[in-house]
Enzyme design. Structure first.
Site, short mmCIF file in Angstrom:
data_model
loop_
_atom_site.label_atom_id
_atom_site.label_comp_id
_atom_site.label_asym_id
_atom_site.label_seq_id
_atom_site.Cartn_x
_atom_site.Cartn_y
_atom_site.Cartn_z
N SER A 484 0.64 0.01 3.62
CA SER A 484 -0.61 0.35 4.31
C SER A 484 -0.64 1.78 4.82
CB SER A 484 -0.86 -0.62 5.46
OG SER A 484 0.16 -0.54 6.44
N ASP A 485 0.45 2.26 5.46
CA ASP A 485 0.38 3.61 5.99
C ASP A 485 0.46 4.65 4.88
OD1 ASP A 485 3.03 2.97 5.54
OD2 ASP A 485 3.76 3.61 7.50
N CYS A 486 1.19 4.36 3.81
CA CYS A 486 1.19 5.27 2.66
C CYS A 486 -0.22 5.34 2.06
CB CYS A 486 2.17 4.80 1.60
SG CYS A 486 3.89 4.72 2.16
#
Length: 758
Positions: A484-486
């Site tokens: 998700s953060d990537c």
């Protein structure tokens, strides 16, 4: 000399890629390469690291830097600046520092647009790979003499003064990593009294003084059983029948955190087979060297719950031991005897192997990470030593190997996309667009080519997989695993770059692909408002009671993370601004609930716990960035006020911040010893305060931090390598060498942009 090859697949028929190997990075040894001067430079770096290994434990990743700076004929032509005591920081001096850092960072970029770097630090990554190729008879082909020399160098460089090895390069000695690295040295050719600085004797003494390898944690028991240095009777059960349980059960694999699921998948196959490698003369010697009593006299049943106190971070609760005992005493004897071994165990092993092959194929035989990679590779060999699956695994081993001045190690997997996303944002923040046009264009191209464009193959839900289309992975497209953060950082990069002329940065990404990214992010928000990293969170928290590891915490089910949530808010706020008509209400609800999650997870001292970086400084930067992007301010948000207070009270006398890695396992803020500051922590804190509008109230703390960063810049325009700053699973550290280049530059760029300067 060693050379890093970029985006190359060679002509290996067992290698395949979804995007022509964009982002692939592999080291090769060329005995003819390098001038005398270049070789001397490498040897000096190795010598300096070894001589100072107890002062600065993470490497500077110098071998790759030497290569790329030389290939690009880099010379820093912009003179450095210093801010004297009582001197006011000027716009001009800040700009000079930014230009020097920007030129250096842009030079570290590869032809395909990413920034290669080591991502390692745990000391249990490499030994199992050595064990695997030893067992399968491929040791000499996978690790020729120069490879062995560098693996041993890494082991020697990170041996602690007491003779042991820690869970990671900065950690205290543990039985797990000391035993694994001792065996690794012996397999690679060291005698029982061999090794640099008497390494083998010192390690063996540590092991025997701490009870011998019967006190190794469960993962160690598994690997030593596979080798034949231990007996499977001394391990708690890992029944492959887990993979044929009905889906309504709370303990079903689909409800597990993906890394936990994919470690125990091949482990359960090997356990179910009770696989043991060839019992060679070396294995017989190791039995004598590592146990404190004769091998034949060991009561294996009593060893199952033994674990050295140095290794215990998560003590097993009584309920868990009762479950293992029940499986051991009642279930396993049934499943290993006729007719159940034919009716149930055989079927379970077949289903487990089906899942292993599925995961291998959907990651191009990279698998999700290095621990899983080696186990899956060995399982494929056990199933068919001459099969294509094992050969495809062997072809991807070079993707995991990394060489630095401290030797050769195994990566967790690459951080190509992760580092590229932040490097591009740092470069954009400098606003020195005219000076770095090629770097931005290449970075944009890499990010676009690295987006995952398909979901996992076939009926992926039945294989316990989530959607991946539209995501970015941590490494490259071939890896295939959404994060998700990537994804949020990749989306943010594409949106920011779309605001620049295409003749400078290339054509912007098609809206449909951006929409896919948004869909992925929306799918990962939990009922609490937070974002999970890989797959939706929602399994019962009590399942963590069944955590079978002793040295990790919170690994059984997926959780929500502050950093993922903060990143996603920032990306979706920007997306909503540029594409106001797309899923507007859903995005607004997402942001509202995500803000609520950040407010709810703030600690009493005003900080946020960081799950992937050290630690409260890191988490607070992401949280404050997310809150500010959502429209929260110091005036209207108590969480921001508390967060600012935390950062201001932890600032050091020299203007910087420095947080010990011990904050992560202890879950309380622990400063670095000796009031030291760390440039990466300082950069995170500075950006957090800027997000919170500190310049509008009192810019003095910002000036003090900026002064430290400006004065810490090195001759070439980078910043010094200091303490380790990455972490995973609360208790294990990861080394990100690019952080020292990216974050001080980014922080100073935001400082120049947001703080009035003369």
């Amino acid at each position: 000399m060693w050379r890093l090859k970029i985006a190359e697949g060679g002509n290996d028929p067992y290698l395949f890629s979804t995007n022509n190997f964009v982002g692939r990075q592999t080291w090769e040894y060329d005995p003819e390469a390098g001038s005398e001067e270049e070789r001397a430079q490498v040897e000096e770096a190795r010598r300096n690291f070894y001589n100072n290994r107890f002062e600065v434990k993470p490497c500077g990743d110098l071998l790759w830097r030497f290569q790329v700076l030389r290939e690009n004929n880099f010379k820093q032509t912009i003179g450095g600046v210093k801010i004297e005591d009582e001197e006011e920081i000027t716009y001009e001096k800040t700009t000079t520092t930014l230009r020097r850092g920007t030129h250096h960072l842009a030079t570290l970029q590869t032809s395909d647009g990413h920034w290669p770097a080591q991502i390692a630090g745990p000391l249990f990554f490499m030994p199992p790979l050595v064990f695997c190729v030893y067992i399968t008879g491929h040791l000499d082909s996978v690790f020729p003499p120069e490879h062995r020399k560098e693996i041993l160098r890494y082991i020697y460089c990170h041996q602690n003064e007491d003779g042991g090895w820690g869970l990671h390069i900065e950690g205290h000695s543990t039985m797990f990593c000391t035993a694994l690295n001792y065996i690794c040295m012996r397999i690679l050719g060291e005698g029982p009294d061999g090794g640099e600085d008497n390494a083998c004797v010192r390690a063996r003494n540590w092991i025997r003084q701490h009870g011998g390898v019967t006190h190794i944690p469960s993962w160690g028991k598994t690997w030593l059983s596979i080798l034949g240095v231990f007996d499977w009777l001394g391990s708690n059960p890992m029944p492959p029948e887990f993979w044929i349980l009905p889906s309504f059960l709370p303990m079903h694999p689909a409800k597990m955190w993906c890394y936990c699921r994919l470690v125990y998948m091949p482990m359960s196959y090997l356990y179910g087979k009770r696989f043991v490698g060839p019992i060679t003369p070396l294995i017989l010697q190791l039995r004598e060297e590592l146990h404190t009593e004769p091998y034949e006299k060991i009561n294996w049943t009593k060893t199952r719950h033994l674990c050295a106190k140095e290794d215990i971070y998560y003590p097993h609760p009584l309920i868990q031991d009762l479950i293992w005992d029940s499986l051991y005493i009642f279930t396993e004897p049934l499943l290993t005897r006729w007719p159940f071994n034919k009716l149930v165990r055989k079927r379970a092993l077949e289903v487990t192997m089906k899942h292993i092959h599925y995961e291998d194929e959907n990651s191009r035989y990279l698998t999700i990470g290095c621990v899983e990679k080696v186990l899956c590779m060995l399982a494929c060999w056990v199933e068919d030593p001459n099969g294509d699956a094992f050969k495809k695994h062997i072809a991807r081993v070079p993707d995991y190997l990394w060489i630095s001045e401290d030797g050769m190690t195994m990566q967790s997997f690459g951080s190509q996309e992760w580092d590229a996303g932040f490097a591009v944002q740092a470069l954009l923040a400098t606003n020195l667009i005219e000076e770095i046009k090629p770097a931005l264009a290449k970075g944009h191209d890499f990010i676009k080519k690295s987006q995952v464009t398909e979901n996992p193959s076939g009926d992926f839900k039945s294989m316990h997989r989530h959607i991946s289309k539209g995501s970015w992975t941590f490494s490259d497209q071939d890896h295939g695993w959404q994060v998700s953060d990537c994804t949020a950082e990749g989306l943010k990069c594409c949106l920011l770059l779309s605001l620049l002329p295409p003749e400078i940065v290339g054509e912007k990404m098609e809206p449909e692909r951006l929409f896919d990214s948004v869909n992925l992010l929306l799918s990962l928000q939990s009922k609490k408002g937070g974002l999970a990293a890989w797959e939706p969170a929602g399994a019962q928290e009590w399942l963590e009671l069944l955590n079978p590891t002793e040295f990790f915490a919170d690994i059984v089910v997926e959780h929500e993370y502050v950093e993922c949530t903060g990143s996603a808010i920032q990306a979706l706020v920007l997306f909503k601004k540029l594409y106001p008509g797309h899923r507007k209400k859903e995005i607004e609800n997402f942001i509202f609930n995500a803000v609520r999650f950040l407010e709810d997870t703030q600690t009493e001292d005003g900080s946020w716990y960081g799950n992937w970086g050290v630690c409260f400084t890191y988490g607070s930067w992401f949280a404050l960035g997310g809150l500010a992007a959502a429209g929260k301010t110091y005036t209207n948000c108590a969480a921001i006020r508390k967060g600012v207070k935390f950062l201001l009270t932890t600032q050091r006398e020299d203007g910087g911040w420095g947080e010990s890695y011990l904050s992560s396992p202890k879950k309380i803020y622990v400063p670095l010893e000796g009031n030291r500051s760390n440039v990466v922590h300082t950069a995170w804190a500075l950006m957090g305060l800027i997000h919170a509008g500190q310049s509008e109230r009192d810019p003095t703390p910002l000036h003090r931090a900026a002064k430290l960063l400006i004065n810490s810049q090195l001759e070439q325009g980078d910043w010094p390598q200091q303490e380790i700053t990455g972490v995973f699973m609360k208790n294990c550290m990861l080394h990100y060498p690019m952080y020292r280049d990216i974050y001080p530059l980014w922080a100073l760029a935001e400082y120049r942009r947001r703080v009035p300067l003369p």
